[in-house]
Design an enzyme around this catalytic site. Structure first.
Site, PDB file in Angstrom:
ATOM      1  N   LYS A  27      47.284  82.869  74.668  1.00 20.58           N
ATOM      2  CA  LYS A  27      46.589  83.504  76.368  1.00 20.58           C
ATOM      3  C   LYS A  27      46.255  84.684  75.068  1.00 20.58           C
ATOM      4  CE  LYS A  27      47.134  86.641  79.811  1.00 20.58           C
ATOM      5  NZ  LYS A  27      48.788  87.289  81.356  1.00 20.58           N
ATOM      6  N   SER A  82      48.202  85.890  85.565  1.00 18.55           N
ATOM      7  CA  SER A  82      46.765  85.900  85.524  1.00 18.55           C
ATOM      8  C   SER A  82      46.462  84.846  83.614  1.00 18.55           C
ATOM      9  CB  SER A  82      46.986  87.378  84.017  1.00 18.55           C
ATOM     10  OG  SER A  82      47.640  88.041  83.282  1.00 18.55           O
ATOM     11  N   SER A 140      52.152  86.073  85.427  1.00 11.99           N
ATOM     12  CA  SER A 140      51.394  86.030  84.926  1.00 11.99           C
ATOM     13  C   SER A 140      51.572  84.761  84.735  1.00 11.99           C
ATOM     14  CB  SER A 140      50.769  87.066  84.288  1.00 11.99           C
ATOM     15  OG  SER A 140      50.109  88.038  85.724  1.00 11.99           O
TER      16      SER A 140
HETATM   17  N1  GLN Z   1      48.999  89.609  88.899  1.00 12.85           N
HETATM   18  C1  GLN Z   1      49.735  90.533  89.358  1.00 12.85           C
HETATM   19  C2  GLN Z   1      49.095  91.836  88.862  1.00 12.85           C
HETATM   20  O1  GLN Z   1      48.017  91.776  88.982  1.00 12.85           O
HETATM   21  C3  GLN Z   1      50.923  90.487  87.869  1.00 12.85           C
HETATM   22  C4  GLN Z   1      49.581  90.610  86.648  1.00 12.85           C
HETATM   23  C5  GLN Z   1      50.966  89.841  85.031  1.00 12.85           C
HETATM   24  O2  GLN Z   1      51.926  89.525  85.394  1.00 12.85           O
HETATM   25  N2  GLN Z   1      50.076  89.578  84.056  1.00 12.85           N
HETATM   26  O3  GLN Z   1      49.192  92.677  88.301  1.00 12.85           O
END
Ligand code: GLN
Length: 487
Positions: free
Chosen positions: A81, A156, A180
């Site tokens: 990532k 994400s 994420s």
């Molecule tokens: N969707 C959650 C957020 O927007 C989690 C994101 C993540 O785990 N990086 O914060």
């Protein structure tokens, strides 16, 4: 052109082929690069494909294999990532702010995989600074779900998850602050694991919310998740929150045996608005576990409904502090035509950050400001303690708890962009594990409306082996992980 078929190819199967000399790492890497060439235009899983680096590293891996110096992931191509830093290779966080940032050193996970002889294919797309659940917040372009190109891959870590699902790599690493890794794994029909907070070093992971962030594997099966975790877990003096412990061989936990395993089903995880197909797939998955000899009982984690509110105080608060470093002075994007230092700072952040990142910085700054700190941040920390204690109590009776990963299957691009709260609700079933610091895994657990459904297993802190054992037994008893998109 190579004739090597890499569809569904796992790291452990690749290992056997490489060791039997049926294929070289260079050939395997070329085959995956060819696949990327065929489908990447449609999927857009990558921010950057590092073809030359990949072929170089593959050639080195072949030398290692010839000399007998082989580790489980030597010569196996993967994706990181793009919030994990890579020396000499741009690390963008899918943000304009870091678009031209070339890190001077490697993240610990990058270094560990490098030492294993892994092959870096490129950097995976994400929601800007890992803030989002659909990868639509990438400053560059959204990634598409390989099962249906009109739908999101989740986020994400949408790029790394879609790359695994589309066979654009053998495995990848994602990061999980509120879901994420697990949510995109669920939406893309792959395995995704968030380890216990502190099991994997965060050194060189661009910080979003430091008390919640954790790196973990995205893979085609549970055995690969264990293999990748073996490679990246363990104490790191560069990360003061990393746990000093003897890393077990996680693959030894994959016994297939669930006799005597006590599994709890917390009723609060069957939320209003959950898609019926998701609920019925989860109920079926629970029956499979019972059939394998586990005892399953309903239980309760009563503070679960507060997890989303707690997360959206704590994560933005930490983000607002962490992102203060992007001032256009030290590194990253910098506006030059400004009247003063303050003007430069404002313009840099105005143009460098996208709307969701700005929203988080504002929310967090507000929650931490004098007068509001006690009402919001402090209260959120107290509820965080309650959530953690409730998990501890449940784990005194149960070895693990199970639930769906996401309340819905992959949704259409654009469907939730106008309403941030609808987007935030995607992670309602995954965030509690980050808040409590415990491990969670999502495995393919069914198909609804032609799209994958994820089944989630959470265990106590340092319970990686239990979580992997249950996930593996379930996977081996079902066929869901063999279903692949017809891209
Ligand atoms: N969707 C959650 C957020 O927007 C989690 C994101 C993540 O785990 N990086 O914060």
């Amino acid at each position: 052109m190579t004739s090597l078929d890499i569809k569904g190819l796992t790291a452990h199967a690749a290992r056997e082929m490489l060791d039997r000399k049926e294929v070289s790492s260079v050939e395997l890497t070329q085959a995956v690069l060819e696949r990327i060439g065929q489908v990447e235009d449609k999927v857009k899983a990558f921010v950057r494909v590092t073809e030359a680096t990949a072929l170089e590293q593959a050639a080195e891996a072949d030398e290692r294999i010839a000399s007998g110096d082989v580790r489980p992931l030597t010569g196996v191509p993967m994706v990181l990532k793009d919030n994990m830093i890579t020396k000499g290779i741009n690390t963008t966080c899918s943000s304009r702010m870091l678009e031209n940032f070339v890190p001077p050193y490697d993240a610990t996970v990058t270094r560990r995989l490098r030492e294993e002889g892994a092959v870096l294919l490129g950097k995976g797309n994400l929601d800007e600074f890992a803030m989002g659940s659909s990868t639509e917040n990438s400053a560059f372009y959204p990634t598409r779900n390989p099962w249906d190109l009109g739908r999101v891959p989740g986020g994400s870590s949408g790029g790394p998850a879609a790359a695994v699902a589309a066979d654009e790599c053998i495995y990848s690493l994602g990061s999980d602050t509120g879901g994420s890794i697990r949510q995109p794994a669920s939406l893309c029909g792959v395995v995704g694991m968030k380890p216990t907070y502190g099991v994997v070093s965060r050194y060189g992971l661009v910080a979003f919310a430091s008390s919640l962030d954790q790196i973990g594997p995205l893979t085609k099966d549970v055995e690969d998740a264990a293999i990748v975790l073996n490679a990246i877990a363990g104490h790191d003096p560069c990360d003061s929150t990393s746990i000093d412990f003897e890393v077990p061989d996680y693959t030894r936990a994959l016994t297939g045996d669930l006799t005597g395993t006590r599994i709890g089903v917390p009723r609060e995880y069957f939320v209003d608005g959950m898609e019926p197909g998701v609920e019925s797939a989860t109920r079926d998955a629970i029956k499979v576990l019972e059939g394998l000899g586990a005892t399953v009982e309903e239980t309760s984690l009563p503070s679960t409904p507060y997890a989303l509110a707690v997360y959206y105080i704590i994560a933005p608060s930490e983000a607002s502090a962490n992102l203060a470093r992007y001032d256009g002075v030290k590194y990253g994007f910098s506006v030059q035509d400004a009247d003063s230092m303050w003007d430069a700072l404002e313009k840099t952040r105005q143009f460098g950050f996208g709307p969701e990142v700005k929203r988080r910085v504002m929310l967090g700054t507000y929650a931490l400001s004098a007068g509001y700190y006690d009402a919001y941040y402090l209260k959120a920390q107290r509820v965080r303690t309650l959530i953690r204690q409730e998990f501890q109590k449940v784990f005194s009776t149960f070895d693990a708890v199970v639930m769906p990963t996401s309340p819905s299957v992959a949704f259409k691009l654009g469907a939730k962009m106008a309403d941030p709260v609808q987007m935030y609700l995607n992670d309602i079933l995954t965030m509690p594990a980050n808040i409590a610091g415990i491990p969670g895994i999502s495995v393919p657990g069914g198909i609804s409306e032609g799209l994958p459904v994820g089944f989630q297993i959470m265990g106590p802190a340092m319970g990686e082996e239990t979580v992997l054992r249950i996930a593996h037994a379930y996977e081996q008893a079902t066929d869901w992980h063999n279903m692949v998109p017809s891209l």
